[in-house]
Design a protein around this motif. Structure first.
Motif, mmCIF file in Angstrom:
data_model
loop_
_atom_site.group_PDB
_atom_site.id
_atom_site.type_symbol
_atom_site.label_atom_id
_atom_site.label_comp_id
_atom_site.label_asym_id
_atom_site.label_seq_id
_atom_site.Cartn_x
_atom_site.Cartn_y
_atom_site.Cartn_z
ATOM 1 N N MET A 175 -42.757 33.729 -39.998
ATOM 2 C CA MET A 175 -42.435 35.122 -40.314
ATOM 3 C C MET A 175 -41.730 35.200 -41.665
ATOM 4 S SD MET A 175 -40.223 37.917 -38.098
ATOM 5 C CE MET A 175 -41.401 37.844 -36.722
ATOM 6 N N LYS A 176 -42.015 36.243 -42.396
ATOM 7 C CA LYS A 176 -41.394 36.450 -43.697
ATOM 8 C C LYS A 176 -39.882 36.582 -43.551
ATOM 9 C CE LYS A 176 -41.584 39.557 -47.705
ATOM 10 N NZ LYS A 176 -42.206 40.785 -48.258
ATOM 11 N N THR A 177 -39.136 36.022 -44.515
ATOM 12 C CA THR A 177 -37.688 36.129 -44.486
ATOM 13 C C THR A 177 -37.176 36.807 -45.759
ATOM 14 O OG1 THR A 177 -37.347 33.952 -45.518
ATOM 15 C CG2 THR A 177 -37.466 34.033 -43.098
ATOM 16 N N ARG A 178 -35.951 37.315 -45.674
ATOM 17 C CA ARG A 178 -35.289 37.921 -46.826
ATOM 18 C C ARG A 178 -33.830 37.467 -46.850
ATOM 19 N NH1 ARG A 178 -37.878 43.596 -45.099
ATOM 20 N NH2 ARG A 178 -39.934 43.372 -46.066
ATOM 21 N N LYS A 179 -33.245 37.459 -48.038
ATOM 22 C CA LYS A 179 -31.850 37.075 -48.201
ATOM 23 C C LYS A 179 -30.947 38.183 -47.672
ATOM 24 C CE LYS A 179 -30.686 33.909 -50.247
ATOM 25 N NZ LYS A 179 -30.406 32.535 -49.804
ATOM 26 N N LEU A 180 -29.894 37.778 -46.943
ATOM 27 C CA LEU A 180 -28.953 38.742 -46.386
ATOM 28 C C LEU A 180 -27.760 38.893 -47.326
ATOM 29 C CD1 LEU A 180 -28.426 40.576 -43.916
ATOM 30 C CD2 LEU A 180 -27.095 38.699 -42.945
ATOM 31 N N GLY A 181 -27.876 39.835 -48.248
ATOM 32 C CA GLY A 181 -26.783 40.120 -49.173
ATOM 33 C C GLY A 181 -26.348 38.903 -49.958
ATOM 34 N N ALA A 199 -25.506 33.064 -47.588
ATOM 35 C CA ALA A 199 -26.496 32.008 -47.775
ATOM 36 C C ALA A 199 -27.574 32.069 -46.704
ATOM 37 C CB ALA A 199 -25.802 30.644 -47.745
ATOM 38 N N LEU A 200 -27.637 33.181 -45.988
ATOM 39 C CA LEU A 200 -28.562 33.307 -44.868
ATOM 40 C C LEU A 200 -29.882 33.935 -45.293
ATOM 41 C CD1 LEU A 200 -26.072 34.698 -42.187
ATOM 42 C CD2 LEU A 200 -26.846 32.329 -42.445
ATOM 43 N N ASP A 201 -30.974 33.299 -44.900
ATOM 44 C CA ASP A 201 -32.309 33.888 -44.989
ATOM 45 C C ASP A 201 -32.673 34.340 -43.579
ATOM 46 O OD1 ASP A 201 -32.938 33.449 -47.767
ATOM 47 O OD2 ASP A 201 -33.057 31.326 -47.286
ATOM 48 N N VAL A 202 -32.900 35.618 -43.412
ATOM 49 C CA VAL A 202 -33.156 36.162 -42.085
ATOM 50 C C VAL A 202 -34.586 36.685 -41.995
ATOM 51 C CG1 VAL A 202 -30.774 36.724 -41.519
ATOM 52 C CG2 VAL A 202 -32.132 38.352 -42.836
ATOM 53 N N PRO A 203 -35.196 36.601 -40.815
ATOM 54 C CA PRO A 203 -36.554 37.134 -40.660
ATOM 55 C C PRO A 203 -36.543 38.650 -40.776
ATOM 56 C CG PRO A 203 -35.644 36.520 -38.527
ATOM 57 C CD PRO A 203 -34.668 36.038 -39.555
ATOM 58 N N GLU A 230 -38.609 46.386 -48.641
ATOM 59 C CA GLU A 230 -38.068 45.126 -49.155
ATOM 60 C C GLU A 230 -36.548 45.172 -49.335
ATOM 61 O OE1 GLU A 230 -39.590 42.297 -49.746
ATOM 62 O OE2 GLU A 230 -41.661 42.929 -49.381
ATOM 63 N N GLN A 231 -35.988 46.375 -49.417
ATOM 64 C CA GLN A 231 -34.541 46.497 -49.620
ATOM 65 C C GLN A 231 -33.745 46.351 -48.321
ATOM 66 O OE1 GLN A 231 -33.436 49.624 -52.781
ATOM 67 N NE2 GLN A 231 -35.352 50.404 -51.928
ATOM 68 N N ILE A 232 -34.447 46.299 -47.211
ATOM 69 C CA ILE A 232 -33.792 46.150 -45.910
ATOM 70 C C ILE A 232 -34.113 44.750 -45.388
ATOM 71 C CG2 ILE A 232 -33.686 47.010 -43.545
ATOM 72 C CD1 ILE A 232 -34.241 49.780 -44.680
ATOM 73 N N PRO A 233 -33.140 43.840 -45.435
ATOM 74 C CA PRO A 233 -33.421 42.438 -45.126
ATOM 75 C C PRO A 233 -34.021 42.197 -43.744
ATOM 76 C CG PRO A 233 -31.285 42.643 -46.186
ATOM 77 C CD PRO A 233 -31.755 44.038 -45.888
ATOM 78 N N THR A 234 -33.434 42.831 -42.715
ATOM 79 C CA THR A 234 -33.921 42.570 -41.368
ATOM 80 C C THR A 234 -33.692 43.773 -40.478
ATOM 81 O OG1 THR A 234 -33.886 40.981 -39.523
ATOM 82 C CG2 THR A 234 -31.754 41.572 -40.495
#
Length: 324
Positions: free
Chosen positions: A1-7, A10-14, A255-259
């Motif tokens: 699943m695609k992930t995005r950086k959480l602010g 150091a977390l990449d969240v789905p 894309e602006q909303i990480p998860t």
């Protein structure tokens, strides 16, 4: 699943994550084994960020989740829970209670650290309690390595506008403000970007508003909102689709909303949700649903203290005890 950086973390969240409130039987009664299977299905689908709270099912959700993840490598999932709210009208954001709450949660979850700890529904207590005692306690836990990141959550967007300039928060949870019927969360994005605050969007179905089953009786939305949301859901059904699919696709596409957190104790629902976000959104259906919902666009409801709900004609829906 695609992930995005959480602010700034150091977390990449789905893009789609698992909200574990359903494990506490808050929507329907579930047994432990069913809950465990659902968590494993979520993990298999790539939904490896899980959020929970001792409030959900009065600790049942944490207990069931703990059984589900205790056999999994700790590095294979990101875990957050909350502190401060323990019942419908039970709030305690004191340093002593937060410290004991965290230890109790970690015991139920079979972990020795939390990736994120959120203060739960802080709009129900006086801001100085959060600023002077509760959040400094989270920073203390962060310094000790008990938690990696510290955050806050609540319903009114004004809450974040008032509190984030005064707190060094790593993340927030906002719910019911980025869905088909309400995209007011977009107004908060500049502040979040400026502060480097990670955003967790929750409840893309607006706590059951976007469903052909009709809204639960306890839902605080107005009758007009409930009726139009039901009309939109029925329209999707008539087109051979499911408004839940459209809602999940819509909420995860930005894309602006990480998860975005979704909660279900049904394996089938979780598998479907994860599969839906891999499919292209039906733009024609989306356009028509947004048209149906346009009369109620961004209409919400009050929660907590009056100072966070200036757009509503209320004194407060918090009790005197909650406001102290």
């Amino acid at each position: 699943m695609k992930t995005r950086k959480l602010g700034k973390t150091a977390l990449d969240v789905p893009v789609l994550s698992f909200g574990a409130s359903s494990l506490g039987s808050v929507f329907r009664d579930i047994d432990r084994d069913e809950g465990i299977r659902t968590v494993h299905s979520a993990m298999d689908a790539g939904m490896n960020y899980i959020d929970v709270s001792p409030y959900y099912g009065l600790t049942k959700a944490e207990a069931v989740l703990g059984e589900a993840i205790r056999s999994l490598p700790r590095s294979s999932y990101t875990l957050s829970t909350k502190a401060g709210r323990y019942g419908e009208h039970e709030f305690d954001f004191s340093r002593k209670r937060i410290l004991s709450s965290v230890q109790e949660s970690m015991a139920r979850l079979h972990t020795d650290y939390l990736d994120i700890l959120f203060l739960h529904d802080i709009e129900f207590v006086a801001p100085e309690i959060i600023i002077e005692e509760a959040f400094p306690t989270l920073l203390e836990l962060k310094e000790q390595g008990v938690i990696r990141y510290a955050g806050i959550c609540g319903l009114p967007l004004l809450l974040f506008e008032k509190m984030l300039p005064q707190l060094n928060a790593d993340a927030i949870i906002s719910y019911c403000h980025y869905a088909l019927n309400d995209t007011s969360l977009l107004s908060l994005l500049p502040l979040l970007k400026e502060k480097g605050v990670g955003l967790v969007n929750a409840s893309p179905l607006s706590m059951g508003l976007l469903s052909t089953r009709g809204t639960p009786a306890w839902h605080p939305a107005s009758n007009q909102v409930k009726e139009l949301c039901l009309q939109a859901a029925q329209f999707c059904k008539e087109q051979g689709s499911d408004i839940a699919k459209l809602a999940v696709q819509f909420s995860t596409a930005n894309e602006q909303i990480p998860t975005t957190l979704v909660s279900s104790a049904s394996q089938r629902n979780i598998v479907n949700n994860a599969a839906w976000i891999e499919e292209p959104i039906d733009q024609q259906l989306l356009t028509e649903v947004l048209r149906i919902l346009s009369p109620l666009h961004n209409e919400s409801w009050p929660s907590g203290r009056a100072e966070y709900n200036v757009n509503y004609n209320i004194t407060s829906n918090a009790s005197e005890e909650e406001q102290r």
